[in-house]
Design a protein around this motif. Structure first.
Motif, short mmCIF file in Angstrom:
data_model
loop_
_atom_site.label_atom_id
_atom_site.label_comp_id
_atom_site.label_asym_id
_atom_site.label_seq_id
_atom_site.Cartn_x
_atom_site.Cartn_y
_atom_site.Cartn_z
N ALA A 81 -7.88 13.30 16.71
CA ALA A 81 -8.35 14.50 17.40
C ALA A 81 -7.29 15.59 17.39
N LEU A 82 -6.03 15.20 17.58
CA LEU A 82 -4.94 16.17 17.51
C LEU A 82 -4.85 16.79 16.13
N ASP A 83 -4.98 15.96 15.11
CA ASP A 83 -4.91 16.47 13.74
C ASP A 83 -6.08 17.42 13.43
N GLU A 84 -7.27 17.02 13.83
CA GLU A 84 -8.45 17.83 13.56
C GLU A 84 -8.40 19.17 14.29
N ALA A 85 -7.78 19.21 15.46
CA ALA A 85 -7.73 20.44 16.25
C ALA A 85 -6.53 21.32 15.93
N ASP A 86 -5.71 20.91 14.99
CA ASP A 86 -4.52 21.69 14.64
C ASP A 86 -4.93 23.10 14.22
N PRO A 87 -4.48 24.12 14.94
CA PRO A 87 -4.87 25.50 14.60
C PRO A 87 -4.47 25.92 13.19
N MET B 146 -10.74 34.59 23.16
CA MET B 146 -10.16 33.57 22.29
C MET B 146 -8.65 33.78 22.25
N PRO B 147 -7.87 32.70 22.44
CA PRO B 147 -6.41 32.85 22.43
C PRO B 147 -5.91 33.22 21.04
N SER B 148 -4.75 33.83 21.03
CA SER B 148 -4.13 34.18 19.76
C SER B 148 -3.73 32.91 19.02
N LEU B 149 -3.50 33.05 17.73
CA LEU B 149 -3.07 31.90 16.94
C LEU B 149 -1.76 31.35 17.47
N GLU B 150 -0.85 32.24 17.86
CA GLU B 150 0.43 31.79 18.38
C GLU B 150 0.25 30.97 19.66
N THR B 151 -0.62 31.43 20.56
CA THR B 151 -0.89 30.70 21.79
C THR B 151 -1.51 29.34 21.50
N ALA B 152 -2.48 29.33 20.58
CA ALA B 152 -3.13 28.07 20.21
C ALA B 152 -2.12 27.09 19.60
N LEU B 153 -1.23 27.60 18.76
CA LEU B 153 -0.22 26.74 18.14
C LEU B 153 0.73 26.16 19.19
N MET B 154 1.17 26.98 20.13
CA MET B 154 2.10 26.51 21.15
C MET B 154 1.42 25.50 22.08
N THR B 155 0.18 25.76 22.44
CA THR B 155 -0.55 24.83 23.29
C THR B 155 -0.75 23.50 22.58
N HIS B 156 -1.17 23.58 21.33
CA HIS B 156 -1.38 22.37 20.55
C HIS B 156 -0.08 21.58 20.40
N ALA B 157 1.02 22.28 20.17
CA ALA B 157 2.32 21.61 20.03
C ALA B 157 2.69 20.87 21.31
N GLY B 158 2.40 21.47 22.46
CA GLY B 158 2.67 20.80 23.73
C GLY B 158 1.84 19.55 23.90
N LEU B 159 0.58 19.62 23.48
CA LEU B 159 -0.28 18.44 23.54
C LEU B 159 0.24 17.33 22.62
#
Length: 99
Positions: free
Chosen positions: A84-90, A1-14
């Motif tokens: 979907a972007l909102d719901e997936a926000d880490p 499982m990716p770190s919270l920081e990785t998930a946040l950065m990936t989500h921000a890019g999306l």
């Protein structure tokens, strides 16, 4: 499982790509919007955001084939992608678990 920081950065890019997609539709650049929809779908799927991937893929289909104007109303699919972007926000997961 990716770190919270990785998930946040990936989500921000999306989110940034989805914002560019929205701008492309407003500018009537539907080929760019199609490209970005498929980019978001692929990147989201690879990153473990299946809801975003599915919403972006549905939007790409709604936008229709390259070189042509959309044949159907695609606005509701933009809303589904935003949801979907909102719901997936880490950050939501952090608040739900009290972190």
């Amino acid at each position: 499982m990716p770190s919270l920081e990785t998930a946040l950065m990936t989500h921000a890019g999306l989110v940034m790509d989805a914002s560019a997609l929205d701008a492309a539709t407003l500018n009537g650049d539907f080929d760019e919007a199609r490209f970005l929809a498929m980019t978001v779908a692929g990147a989201a799927g690879d990153a473990g955001f299946p809801g975003i991937a599915q919403a972006a893929a549905h939007l790409a289909v709604a936008l229709g084939p390259m070189g042509l104007p959309p044949g159907i109303t695609f606005g509701p699919y933009l809303v589904l992608l935003a949801d979907a972007l909102d719901e997936a926000d880490p950050r939501h997961a952090c608040h739900a678990h009290g972190s």
